[in-house]
Structures are given as structure tokens and as C-alpha cells.
Design a protein around this motif. Structure first.
Motif, PDB file in Angstrom:
ATOM      1  N   UNK A  67     121.033  58.486  62.685  1.00  0.00           N
ATOM      2  CA  UNK A  67     119.856  58.926  61.939  1.00  0.00           C
ATOM      3  C   UNK A  67     120.218  59.327  60.513  1.00  0.00           C
ATOM      4  N   UNK A  68     119.218  59.304  59.638  1.00  0.00           N
ATOM      5  CA  UNK A  68     119.404  59.846  58.299  1.00  0.00           C
ATOM      6  C   UNK A  68     119.753  61.327  58.387  1.00  0.00           C
ATOM      7  N   UNK A  69     120.582  61.785  57.462  1.00  0.00           N
ATOM      8  CA  UNK A  69     120.985  63.185  57.473  1.00  0.00           C
ATOM      9  C   UNK A  69     119.808  64.102  57.118  1.00  0.00           C
ATOM     10  N   UNK A  70     119.927  65.349  57.588  1.00  0.00           N
ATOM     11  CA  UNK A  70     118.991  66.388  57.164  1.00  0.00           C
ATOM     12  C   UNK A  70     119.580  67.091  55.952  1.00  0.00           C
ATOM     13  N   UNK A  71     118.717  67.595  55.086  1.00  0.00           N
ATOM     14  CA  UNK A  71     119.161  68.330  53.905  1.00  0.00           C
ATOM     15  C   UNK A  71     118.669  69.761  53.954  1.00  0.00           C
ATOM     16  N   UNK A  72     119.473  70.689  53.441  1.00  0.00           N
ATOM     17  CA  UNK A  72     119.075  72.091  53.403  1.00  0.00           C
ATOM     18  C   UNK A  72     118.411  72.395  52.063  1.00  0.00           C
ATOM     19  N   UNK A  73     117.144  72.814  52.114  1.00  0.00           N
ATOM     20  CA  UNK A  73     116.370  73.125  50.920  1.00  0.00           C
ATOM     21  C   UNK A  73     116.256  74.643  50.817  1.00  0.00           C
ATOM     22  N   UNK A  74     116.974  75.272  49.882  1.00  0.00           N
ATOM     23  CA  UNK A  74     117.031  76.730  49.848  1.00  0.00           C
ATOM     24  C   UNK A  74     115.717  77.366  49.396  1.00  0.00           C
ATOM     25  N   UNK A  75     115.403  78.484  50.007  1.00  0.00           N
ATOM     26  CA  UNK A  75     114.311  79.342  49.569  1.00  0.00           C
ATOM     27  C   UNK A  75     114.901  80.255  48.492  1.00  0.00           C
ATOM     28  N   UNK A  76     114.612  79.977  47.230  1.00  0.00           N
ATOM     29  CA  UNK A  76     115.276  80.682  46.136  1.00  0.00           C
ATOM     30  C   UNK A  76     114.946  82.169  46.112  1.00  0.00           C
ATOM     31  N   UNK A  77     113.820  82.564  46.711  1.00  0.00           N
ATOM     32  CA  UNK A  77     113.460  83.983  46.756  1.00  0.00           C
ATOM     33  C   UNK A  77     114.246  84.749  47.813  1.00  0.00           C
ATOM     34  N   UNK A  78     114.993  84.037  48.646  1.00  0.00           N
ATOM     35  CA  UNK A  78     115.686  84.691  49.771  1.00  0.00           C
ATOM     36  C   UNK A  78     117.125  85.063  49.447  1.00  0.00           C
ATOM     37  N   UNK A  79     117.593  84.779  48.256  1.00  0.00           N
ATOM     38  CA  UNK A  79     119.027  84.828  47.988  1.00  0.00           C
ATOM     39  C   UNK A  79     119.636  86.214  47.912  1.00  0.00           C
ATOM     40  N   UNK A  80     120.919  86.285  48.290  1.00  0.00           N
ATOM     41  CA  UNK A  80     121.740  87.482  48.144  1.00  0.00           C
ATOM     42  C   UNK A  80     123.111  87.092  47.625  1.00  0.00           C
ATOM     43  N   UNK A  81     123.684  87.947  46.805  1.00  0.00           N
ATOM     44  CA  UNK A  81     125.100  87.835  46.489  1.00  0.00           C
ATOM     45  C   UNK A  81     125.854  88.537  47.604  1.00  0.00           C
ATOM     46  N   UNK A  82     126.864  87.886  48.171  1.00  0.00           N
ATOM     47  CA  UNK A  82     127.584  88.469  49.305  1.00  0.00           C
ATOM     48  C   UNK A  82     128.227  89.796  48.905  1.00  0.00           C
ATOM     49  N   UNK A  83     127.919  90.889  49.585  1.00  0.00           N
ATOM     50  CA  UNK A  83     128.522  92.185  49.235  1.00  0.00           C
ATOM     51  C   UNK A  83     130.041  92.191  49.358  1.00  0.00           C
ATOM     52  N   UNK A  84     130.582  91.384  50.280  1.00  0.00           N
ATOM     53  CA  UNK A  84     132.031  91.366  50.475  1.00  0.00           C
ATOM     54  C   UNK A  84     132.731  90.298  49.628  1.00  0.00           C
ATOM     55  N   UNK A  85     131.938  89.465  48.940  1.00  0.00           N
ATOM     56  CA  UNK A  85     132.512  88.464  48.040  1.00  0.00           C
ATOM     57  C   UNK A  85     131.481  88.113  46.968  1.00  0.00           C
TER      58      UNK A  85
END
Length: 452
Positions: A67-85
Motif C-alpha cells: 500500500x501507499x505509505x501514510x504520512x504524519x500531518x502535525x497539529x501545529x497548535x499541539x507542539x511542545x519543546x521536550x523538557x529533557x531535551x
């Protein structure tokens, strides 16, 4: 990070903060985060779904290798900078295929339920009480609590053992608050080395995003301190299991009001509005099937028992019933009203799928104006089978196998999951149950090997 930012502006902002990489993360059927890491220079392409995946390589992403691959479409309002990195930014993502939402994506399944509520002018609100264990590897094998103090039969709310764990716990709470989650309490729970962290509620999709991220964050912070975390529902036979209680309400998209808040009339006196009672009726109707999703492992049903804790109670529900602040009901309306708490979900659930099933059941109750009957104020643990039958109260499934039977038989399951995810998820879970059922355990060997 702000829904008002487009990809180009957000890329510039992240680069100014020192972010070098981004993760458009989605989950498999277990709610475990997956994804690729891209350099920040690739951010704008990533935001359009450039990162592709072969679903056949994952559990519960039903695809063939051709099958054709699936792509991940980010929800830009959901983002976090990782606290540990802080060099990495993480984004919850939906899966798409050739620009179209992938039906079997866990987040898309919840999106469809959210959209059904939006058509009525409602938005599902969800808070999840996060319970988990933090342990250390023991010399010679096995595992043990971080605190080396003597075990207590009743360890709930123990301040001294909580203080023994403030190294990693303090870092975790600081990280959650820096992300804007609003932690308002945390404590040592009934199990030795078991903890609960309570933080603000959000819309159901945002809460599911944050619960997935929280499990990852607890793992990483505990590991930095030489420990490990476990979201296994019942890691100790004689200690309480870890729940992930769902606290639910509905918000008016027009006014922002809590639509579960009681008005002038509430004959049942639980401080709950009419919509809340209809919602409860729908959830009760489908709760056996929902169990398979919110208590999704063989181990989950070691938690949903009347006995099995050194403190004298498991604190877990075993009956299909509702009531007031009484914790022996599967659904309760806590003091203050205006929300409904479902106590069946455990720490291993996929929160997107769990929330989708529960809110879909509640929506059915709302549309049909269903009546849940009278609430139960008494200790349901003490009811005899005859008394339960007279009250028309059913037991929850007692094993993953019986929960899967209920899931398969209930039309709601396929309606919510869609054909592809229903077939894939059920097939995987039936195989898991079959593997467990045919496994010869040490308990069996100890009991039967030389008995006859």
C-alpha cells in the motif's frame, strides 16, 4: 505553541529558541508514540505531511506492505519543546494517505467523534487522572520501589515516601507546569512506589495528546534519575492497580458554558444537568464493549477485581452502575457536580480510542435522551448476586477475552473504529488473549505439577 502561527513563522520561532529538530508524532494501536525526527530546516515540508511510514510495520495501522505509505500531518497548535531535551520539538499528528485523513488513525477516530459533537454545538472536555509506578531494578533481578523504607499495608497519601521520590517527581511537575498543564496536586498512591499526578482538563483531543506525551515524559525523567516508570495496570499482585480515570463534561461552543452543570431541576440531587444523565445512560449501555478499549490488556483485569490489595480494597470498579461520589460505582458524579468520572480506564489505554468510544456512547445517550435509572449511593462491593440482579446491575467483563466478546458484538465498536481499525484491532487483541490463554504459568506448575 499557538494556533495562530503558520509553519514558516513557527519554524523561525523554534529556531530562535535553539530547537534543532522536530518530531511529527502519531501513535500505534497501543497509544505508543511513533514518528521520524527531522531537522528544523525541513520544518515547513514536515508540516505538510512529508514524512511517510509503512503502516504494515506497526501494530494497528492496517496496511499491506504494497500500500501507499501514510504520512504524519502535525497539529501545529499541539507542539511542545521536550523538557529533557530542548533541542527537539514534538507535535501530535494525524495520519493521512495521499492527502486524505487515514480512517484507521487513532487520532482521526477521535476527530470524527469530536466532529459529531461539534455539529450539535458541543465540545467534549476530558481530564485524565494519571497513575503509574516509578521503580528501580533490584540487585539479582526483579524490581523494587525507589524508597527503601519498610512497606506499608496502607500506603495511600504517605508523605514520607513521596518526599523520598521528590528528585524525579519535582522535575516532572516542574516540566508539566512549564508546559502550561497546571498541575494542582500529586501524591503517593495505595501501591508501594505508585503515584498520581493531577492537572488541568482540556478538550478531549488535547487531553489525549498530553496523556501520550506524559507517559513518554515520565519514562524519560525517571530514567534520568536511575529509575524506570511503569504504566502496566497491575505490576504487583497484592497492590492497587494504576487507573487513568476519565473526568468528562461538555462545553458549549457558543457560550463556553459547562453543559453538564445542573440547572434549577436535578431530582437525583447529584448536581448534574440533564445532558449529563443522558450521557451516563449511553456509556452504561455500552460499557462492557468499551471495557476492551479502556482496559486493553490481559493484565488490566487483574486490577478490576474486588480483592487483591494489601490495603483491603482494590479501589477499582467491577459493576455497570453509576452514583454519587461513591467510588464503588464505575461512573460517579464527584462532589460539586458538573462532570462525570469513569473509573474503569487504566494507565495502558490508548487515550484517543478510549475517549472516542466513551464519548460516542455518551452521544448516543444524548441523542436518544436515554435515562440511566436511579443512582447508587451504597457500597456496591457488598451487594450479593441476588441483590445485584434485583437492581438490574451487571458485572463488568472479568477478562480481556470476555471484554473482546462484548466489543465484537456491540455495533458501536465498528461504527466508531471504522472497518479497517475494527478488524485490525480486534484481530490483534484476540491473538493476544489466545497467546495468554495457552501459556503455562509458574502458578500452574507450582500448583499442579506434583499434585496428582
Amino acid at each position: 505553541m499557538g494556533a495562530d502561527l503558520d509553519a514558516k513563522a513557527l519554524k523561525a520561532r523554534l529556531a530562535e529558541q535553539g530547537v534543532k529538530f522536530a518530531v511529527p508524532s502519531y501513535v500505534d494501536m497501543h497509544g505508543v508514540p511513533k514518528g521520524k525526527i527531522v531537522p528544523i530546516s525541513h520544518f515547513e515540508k514536515m508540516a505538510k505531511g512529508s514524512e511517510l511510514y509503512t503502516g504494515a510495520a506497526l501494530d494497528g495501522v492496517p496496511q499491506d506492505i504494497s500500500d501507499d505509505e501514510v504520512g504524519s500531518v502535525p497539529d501545529l497548535a499541539s507542539g511542545f519543546v521536550l523538557p529533557w531535551d530542548p533541542s527537539i520539538a514534538w507535535f501530535a499528528s494525524d495520519l493521512a494517505i495521499q492527502g486524505t485523513p487515514f480512517e484507521a488513525c487513532s487520532r482521526n477516530i477521535l476527530n470524527r467523534v469530536m466532529a459529531s459533537y461539534a455539529e450539535l454545538g458541543y465540545q467534549p472536555q476530558l481530564g485524565i487522572e494519571a497513575e503509574f509506578y516509578v521503580l528501580k531494578d533490584a540487585p539479582g533481578g526483579g524490581y523494587a520501589p525507589v524508597s527503601d523504607r519498610p512497606h506499608l499495608d496502607k500506603a495511600a497519601y504517605d508523605a514520607v515516601r513521596l518526599l523520598d521520590n521528590m528528585g524525579w517527581m519535582g522535575e516532572l511537575v516542574d516540566a508539566m507546569n512549564a508546559l502550561g498543564w497546571g498541575v494542582y496536586s500529586f501524591d503517593h498512591e495505595d501501591g508501594i512506589g505508585q503515584f498520581e499526578v493531577d492537572f488541568n482538563y482540556f478538550d478531549a483531543r488535547t487531553m489525549a495528546d498530553r496523556y501520550v506525551f506524559l507517559r513518554m515524559m515520565v519514562h524519560e525523567i525517571a530514567r534520568r534519575h536511575g529509575h524506570f516508570s511503569s504504566f502496566m495496570p497491575k505490576p504487583f499482585q497484592d497492590r492497587a492497580g494504576s487507573g487513568a480515570h476519565y473526568n468528562m463534561s461538555l462545553k458549549s461552543l457558543e457560550t463556553g458554558a459547562n453543559l453538564f452543570q445542573a440547572g434549577d431541576e436535578d431530582p437525583r440531587k447529584l448536581k448534574l444537568g440533564t445532558l449529563g444523565y443522558h450521557f451516563i445512560a449511553g456509556v452504561l449501555r455500552h460499557l462492557p464493549a468499551i471495557c476492551a478499549v479502556i482496559a486493553p490488556t490481559v493484565n488490566s483485569y487483574k486490577r478490576l477485581t474486588l480483592e487483591g490489595s494489601a490495603s483491603g480494597t482494590t479501589w477499582a470498579p467491577v459493576f455497570v452502575c453509576y452514583g454519587d461520589n461513591n467510588r464503588t460505582n464505575s461512573l460517579r458524579v464527584p462532589d460539586g457536580g458538573g462532570r462525570v468520572e469513569l473509573r474503569v480506564p487504566d494507565s495502558a489505554c490508548n487515550p484517543y480510542l478510549g475517549a472516542a468510544m466513551v464519548f460516542a456512547a455518551g452521544l448516543e445517550g444524548i441523542r436518544e435522551k436515554a435515562d440511566p435509572g436511579e443512582p447508587h449511593h451504597e457500597n456496591m462491593y457488598f451487594k450479593t448476586p441476588a441483590q445485584l440482579a434485583a437492581l438490574n446491575v451487571r458485572k463488568l467483563p472479568s477478562s480481556l477475552g470476555s471484554a473482546l466478546d462484548a466489543f465484537e458484538a456491540d455495533p458501536l465498536s465498528r461504527a466508531v473504529f471504522g472497518d479497517a481499525m475494527f478488524d485490525s484491532w480486534l484481530s490483534y487483541k484476540l491473538a493476544e488473549w489466545s497467546a495468554f490463554s495457552s501459556h503455562v504459568t509458574d502458578w500452574e506448575k507450582g500448583r499442579y505439577l506434583k499434585m496428582f
